[in-house]
Design a protein around this motif. Structure first.
Motif, PDB file in Angstrom:
ATOM      1  N   GLN A   1      -8.114 -21.111   5.479  1.00  0.00           N
ATOM      2  CA  GLN A   1      -8.367 -22.532   5.707  1.00  0.00           C
ATOM      3  C   GLN A   1      -9.469 -22.691   6.742  1.00  0.00           C
ATOM      4  OE1 GLN A   1      -4.809 -24.677   6.782  1.00  0.00           O
ATOM      5  NE2 GLN A   1      -3.545 -23.658   5.255  1.00  0.00           N
TER       6      GLN A   1
ATOM      7  N   SER B   1       4.259 -20.945  11.474  1.00  0.00           N
ATOM      8  CA  SER B   1       3.040 -20.355  10.911  1.00  0.00           C
ATOM      9  C   SER B   1       2.295 -19.651  12.027  1.00  0.00           C
ATOM     10  CB  SER B   1       2.152 -21.428  10.262  1.00  0.00           C
ATOM     11  OG  SER B   1       1.680 -22.334  11.240  1.00  0.00           O
TER      12      SER B   1
ATOM     13  N   THR C   1      -3.206 -19.463  18.808  1.00  0.00           N
ATOM     14  CA  THR C   1      -2.242 -20.471  19.237  1.00  0.00           C
ATOM     15  C   THR C   1      -1.230 -19.904  20.225  1.00  0.00           C
ATOM     16  OG1 THR C   1      -0.894 -19.952  17.293  1.00  0.00           O
ATOM     17  CG2 THR C   1      -2.434 -21.808  17.114  1.00  0.00           C
TER      18      THR C   1
ATOM     19  N   CYS D   1     -10.212 -19.610   9.072  1.00  0.00           N
ATOM     20  CA  CYS D   1      -9.010 -18.997   9.649  1.00  0.00           C
ATOM     21  C   CYS D   1      -8.107 -18.454   8.543  1.00  0.00           C
ATOM     22  CB  CYS D   1      -8.206 -20.013  10.456  1.00  0.00           C
ATOM     23  SG  CYS D   1      -9.093 -20.818  11.807  1.00  0.00           S
ATOM     24  N   TYR D   2      -7.407 -17.379   8.869  1.00  0.00           N
ATOM     25  CA  TYR D   2      -6.261 -16.968   8.061  1.00  0.00           C
ATOM     26  C   TYR D   2      -5.037 -17.707   8.585  1.00  0.00           C
ATOM     27  CZ  TYR D   2      -8.444 -13.021   5.596  1.00  0.00           C
ATOM     28  OH  TYR D   2      -9.214 -12.237   4.783  1.00  0.00           O
ATOM     29  N   VAL D   3      -4.201 -18.174   7.664  1.00  0.00           N
ATOM     30  CA  VAL D   3      -2.968 -18.857   8.051  1.00  0.00           C
ATOM     31  C   VAL D   3      -1.799 -18.144   7.381  1.00  0.00           C
ATOM     32  CG1 VAL D   3      -1.689 -21.018   8.049  1.00  0.00           C
ATOM     33  CG2 VAL D   3      -4.186 -21.056   8.286  1.00  0.00           C
TER      34      VAL D   3
ATOM     35  N   VAL E   1      -1.861 -18.601  12.997  1.00  0.00           N
ATOM     36  CA  VAL E   1      -3.272 -18.761  12.627  1.00  0.00           C
ATOM     37  C   VAL E   1      -4.101 -17.654  13.265  1.00  0.00           C
ATOM     38  CG1 VAL E   1      -5.295 -20.268  12.765  1.00  0.00           C
ATOM     39  CG2 VAL E   1      -3.028 -21.257  12.399  1.00  0.00           C
TER      40      VAL E   1
ATOM     41  N   ILE F   1     -10.271 -24.803   9.979  1.00  0.00           N
ATOM     42  CA  ILE F   1      -9.645 -25.620  11.010  1.00  0.00           C
ATOM     43  C   ILE F   1     -10.702 -25.905  12.067  1.00  0.00           C
ATOM     44  CG2 ILE F   1      -7.795 -25.771  12.712  1.00  0.00           C
ATOM     45  CD1 ILE F   1      -6.231 -23.761  11.018  1.00  0.00           C
TER      46      ILE F   1
ATOM     47  N   SER G   1       5.796 -17.490   9.809  1.00  0.00           N
ATOM     48  CA  SER G   1       5.681 -16.265  10.590  1.00  0.00           C
ATOM     49  C   SER G   1       6.962 -15.949  11.345  1.00  0.00           C
ATOM     50  CB  SER G   1       4.531 -16.381  11.589  1.00  0.00           C
ATOM     51  OG  SER G   1       3.330 -16.641  10.934  1.00  0.00           O
TER      52      SER G   1
END
Length: 202
Positions: free
Chosen positions: A80, A59, A132, A87-89, A61, A82, A93
């Motif tokens: 979501q 994924s 991340t 955030c977009y998740v 983020v 977090i 990916s």
């Protein structure tokens, strides 16, 4: 001749693993962020960036900010919270978006200004919680509603109030521009803080 071959073999042991590690890490190659501060202390953020996916991520983020509203990514993605950050998740990916992908995200943050002791304190979330993955190059520009005299301070999650050392900073006519001079670590955050005269923001 034998000694020469042994030297080449030893050098290859150092060079090959380092290159292989660089080639397999997901990273943001380039990012540009435009922030427009409004007179009421809220701000709109437009950020465009290019991600080189390693193909190993499950994924990805994209952090926006605390209480972000009016957000848009232009492609389907889950939203979501977090650690209180909206955030977009993006799922799968590494499998679905291997290689380089370009993204453009827009959102609005609520008032970033508080008032105390006859001053207004700006605490602007430039990057709420960090990606991340690392960021190789980044330029961000903050457009203030009017000119200002005090130089803002930069605070990062990893470097505290010395974060300004990582940027080439220019200020003119109410526009603050920062070009990152070094690679930004994953999960790092960045805030811009300064005191302004009472009445600067409405």
């Amino acid at each position: 001749m034998r000694r020469f071959l042994i030297i080449l073999l030893c050098l290859s042991l150092f060079v090959i693993p380092a290159g292989a590690e660089d080639a397999t890490d997901t990273e943001i190659i380039d990012m540009n962020t435009e922030i427009q501060l409004q007179e009421d202390g809220s701000c709109t953020v437009n950020s465009s960036f290019t991600v080189r996916f390693s193909g190993k991520d499950s994924s990805f983020v994209i952090p926006l900010g605390v209480d972000a509203v009016d957000y848009s990514l232009g492609i389907p993605a889950d939203v979501q919270k977090i650690n209180n950050v909206t955030c977009y998740v993006l799922p799968e990916s590494g499998a679905s978006f291997a290689g380089q992908q370009n993204y453009s995200v827009t959102y609005t943050l609520p008032c970033q200004v508080s008032t105390a002791d006859g001053k207004q304190h700006l605490d602007l979330s430039v990057l709420a919680s960090g990606f991340t993955c690392p960021i190789n190059t980044w330029k961000f520009t903050v457009h203030f509603p009017a000119a200002f005299e005090t130089m803002p301070d930069l605070f990062s999650g990893y470097h505290g109030n010395t974060a300004f050392n990582d940027f080439d900073i220019q200020c003119a006519d109410g526009v603050y521009t920062a070009n990152m001079l070094t690679r930004m670590q994953d999960h790092d955050s960045l805030r811009l803080q300064m005191d302004l005269p009472d009445g600067y923001f409405d």
